[in-house]
Design a protein around this motif. Structure first.
Motif, PDB file in Angstrom:
ATOM      1  N   GLY A 142      61.632  -4.188  55.267  1.00 45.17           N
ATOM      2  CA  GLY A 142      60.752  -4.744  54.246  1.00 45.17           C
ATOM      3  C   GLY A 142      61.399  -4.637  52.871  1.00 45.17           C
ATOM      4  N   ARG A 143      61.016  -5.547  51.978  1.00 41.42           N
ATOM      5  CA  ARG A 143      61.660  -5.535  50.658  1.00 41.42           C
ATOM      6  C   ARG A 143      60.666  -5.211  49.549  1.00 41.42           C
ATOM      7  N   ALA A 169      66.034  -6.613  44.464  1.00 39.30           N
ATOM      8  CA  ALA A 169      65.168  -6.332  45.605  1.00 39.30           C
ATOM      9  C   ALA A 169      65.748  -5.126  46.328  1.00 39.30           C
ATOM     10  N   TRP A 170      64.871  -4.230  46.792  1.00 37.83           N
ATOM     11  CA  TRP A 170      65.283  -3.001  47.483  1.00 37.83           C
ATOM     12  C   TRP A 170      64.772  -3.043  48.904  1.00 37.83           C
ATOM     13  N   VAL A 190      53.121 -10.655  52.275  1.00 37.33           N
ATOM     14  CA  VAL A 190      53.987 -11.822  52.394  1.00 37.33           C
ATOM     15  C   VAL A 190      55.020 -11.717  51.280  1.00 37.33           C
ATOM     16  N   GLY A 191      56.286 -11.824  51.637  1.00 40.63           N
ATOM     17  CA  GLY A 191      57.336 -11.718  50.638  1.00 40.63           C
ATOM     18  C   GLY A 191      57.544 -10.274  50.211  1.00 40.63           C
ATOM     19  N   ASP A 192      58.190 -10.091  49.050  1.00 39.03           N
ATOM     20  CA  ASP A 192      58.509  -8.741  48.581  1.00 39.03           C
ATOM     21  C   ASP A 192      57.245  -8.050  48.076  1.00 39.03           C
ATOM     22  N   LEU A 193      57.130  -6.769  48.354  1.00 38.65           N
ATOM     23  CA  LEU A 193      56.021  -5.984  47.810  1.00 38.65           C
ATOM     24  C   LEU A 193      56.400  -5.562  46.391  1.00 38.65           C
ATOM     25  N   VAL A 194      55.545  -5.896  45.424  1.00 37.39           N
ATOM     26  CA  VAL A 194      55.835  -5.552  44.029  1.00 37.39           C
ATOM     27  C   VAL A 194      55.054  -4.290  43.658  1.00 37.39           C
ATOM     28  N   LEU A 195      55.770  -3.304  43.132  1.00 39.00           N
ATOM     29  CA  LEU A 195      55.166  -2.020  42.795  1.00 39.00           C
ATOM     30  C   LEU A 195      55.380  -1.741  41.316  1.00 39.00           C
ATOM     31  N   ARG A 217      64.032   6.205  52.048  1.00 36.65           N
ATOM     32  CA  ARG A 217      65.307   5.893  51.436  1.00 36.65           C
ATOM     33  C   ARG A 217      65.441   4.376  51.335  1.00 36.65           C
ATOM     34  N   LEU A 218      65.862   3.892  50.174  1.00 35.73           N
ATOM     35  CA  LEU A 218      66.002   2.462  49.933  1.00 35.73           C
ATOM     36  C   LEU A 218      67.480   2.082  49.926  1.00 35.73           C
ATOM     37  N   ALA A 219      67.752   0.793  50.198  1.00 38.41           N
ATOM     38  CA  ALA A 219      69.123   0.282  50.130  1.00 38.41           C
ATOM     39  C   ALA A 219      69.158  -0.889  49.163  1.00 38.41           C
TER      40      ALA A 219
END
Lengths: 210, 297
Positions: free
Chosen positions: B285-286, B206-207, B178-183, B219-221
């Motif tokens: 996904g973010r 946020a990516w 749920v929401g952004d995945l934090v790594l 690849r991220l944006a």
């Protein structure tokens, strides 16, 4: 020797030059550090990896107290005797031959003469299984990478980039300048070792059919 | 002897175990399950060695037929599952009778499901691993209709015991983030190739995960990351979780089949464990990167 962070399972050791890198490799081979999974050499770095993140602190401490040997000469002969030079037959018809010649200020014939006229050492592997970075003992073939990489280079293509020469082990994208091709299979997992161009191997290129 | 016969595959189905670490100096990457935690769980549910080979299924679409009696378990992306046409549950052992088929639909969330087999699968190993690396061609071929996967006779390797079952009773299907995945990320080795504002943007923005993803990387944006120096980096070793920044300024995160060396600067490296969750994030996904200090500084 400078240590750079590389996540929780590796540290990147940066060396002053290729010679210092060979000396570090020699030291790591002579005295393997406990907890190390492997060390991955490249031009001026060695990536030291661990399986278990808790071992990293100890590995870093051991690296910091390491004394490098005066020479890294034994690295070059890791598993291959010095006198054993593998011959790779090449058909010199690569698409970038004219461009390479122009860049070097010579003719195409001279490019072939320089490529076949020296002994190449596999300094390290990488990019893909069976791809070795070869450094010649005479030089004279330094060219930039292509500004736009090709999306598909056939297996066996022989290329140049920077001071290096290499042979594409299988069809892949790539940015090296192509000067020829070989029929010699560079990578076969049914062989042991599967790579023809393993680090330490010495190579001479021959013009095919001559 | 029992086996699974592949009837149908979706976009990609491969055999994966925990990979072949230790051969990067030959240019051979580790490979293995993109979401190792999901494969381990599937093996635990069956009492297999946690490192046993299973089937990694990208976006469902797999159908297999049981040859003889088999027991399987599905984890990872929650693909709808039927056995002999009847709905079945993920994360539990499922018994298939001879000739029965198991079929996976498209998972509503996540990317990769894991089908483990009690026994486990008997697959030829390359450098000690049964994992397929489609990019380099190392390991067994991709699964296709007609592929027959033999299953070892359940023997002394079988480690199913009360302790294992008690632990797996608590195993719940992975819930969608749920929401952004934090790594977690450790900056470096080449964060000094970027201007300080870009390094700050890397850990505060946020990516978005783009559609340009596979087992090699994602690849991220996001806001472009600008270099503070010109020139080319000499190729150097990279690891799973390395965040590499090509001249475009849009980062690429390496996953299981990453090349062993790379020539673009790596601004940071994710905690190895966190790349499992990352391998389940769909395009759109973010992500956010939370900086952590390396253990040794």
């Amino acid at each position: 020797m400078r240590l750079r962070p590389c996540g929780d399972r590796a540290v990147l050791v940066e060396l002053a030059d290729a010679d210092e890198r060979r000396r570090l490799e020699a030291a790591l081979r002579a005295t393997p550090l406990p907890g190390v999974l492997e060390h991955v050499p490249a031009a001026r770095t060695v990536l030291v990896t661990v399986n278990d993140p808790t071992r990293l602190v100890g590995v870093v401490a051991a690296l910091r107290s390491l004394t490098l040997p005066l020479t890294g000469a034994d690295v070059a002969t890791e598993s291959v005797p010095d006198t054993d030079v593998l011959e790779i037959p090449v058909t010199y018809d690569g698409d970038d031959l004219p461009e390479v010649a122009t860049h070097l200020g010579c003719d195409v014939r001279e490019v072939v003469t320089r490529h076949t006229g020296q002994v190449w050492l596999v300094e390290f592997a990488g990019f893909a299984p069976g791809f070795g970075y070869l450094l010649g003992d005479r030089g004279g073939l330094e060219v930039p990478r292509r500004s736009t990489p090709r999306t598909r280079i056939p297996a066996g293509a022989v290329g140049l980039a920077g001071p290096w020469s290499g042979v594409y082990p299988r069809a892949s994208p790539g940015g090296w300048q192509l000067i020829g091709r070989t029929d010699l299979e560079m990578w076969d997992t049914r062989r042991d070792p599967p790579a023809v161009l393993e680090p330490g191997r010495r190579v001479r290129f021959l013009e095919a059919g001559l | 002897m029992s086996a699974l016969l592949v009837i149908r595959v979706g976009p990609l189905a491969t055999v994966q175990d925990l990979g072949r670490p230790g051969h990067a100096r030959l240019g051979v990457t580790t490979s293995g399950a993109a979401d190792r935690s999901a494969l381990r769980l599937a093996n635990r549910i069956l009492g297999n060695d946690p490192a046993a080979a299973g089937i990694e299924v990208l976006l469902g679409g797999l159908e297999v037929r049981s040859v003889g009696r088999t027991t399987v378990a599905l984890t990872g992306a929650p693909a709808p599952l039927t056995v002999a046409g009847r709905p079945a549950s993920p994360c539990v052992p499922l018994d298939l009778r001879d000739g029965e088929t198991l079929s996976l639909g498209m998972p509503p969330t996540g990317l990769r499901s894991y089908l483990a087999v009690r026994g486990p699968l008997e697959v030829a190993r390359v450098f000690g691993s049964a994992s397929t690396d489609p990019t380099s061609g190392v390991g067994p071929p991709l699964l296709e209709p007609g592929t027959l996967l033999s299953i070892s006779r359940v023997g002394s390797e079988q480690r199913c015991g009360v302790d294992d079952l008690a632990a797996t009773d608590l195993a719940a299907p992975a819930s969608p983030a749920v929401g952004d995945l934090v790594l977690r990320v450790v900056l470096g080795p080449r964060d000094d190739w970027f201007d300080p504002a870009s390094v700050a943007r890397f850990t505060t923005s946020a990516w978005e995960v783009t559609a340009d993803l596979d087992r090699v990387g994602i690849r991220l944006a996001g806001p472009p990351l600008a270099r503070s120096r010109t020139g080319e980096l000499a190729s150097e070793g990279v690891v799973r979780g390395s965040v590499q920044v090509p001249p475009s300024g849009q980062p690429l995160v390496f996953l299981a089949d990453h090349p062993t060396t790379g020539g673009y600067p790596v601004i940071g490296v994710l905690a190895d464990e966190d790349t499992d969750a990352l391998a389940q994030v769909r395009p759109g996904g973010r992500l956010r990167f939370r900086p952590t200090r390396p253990s040794w500084t």
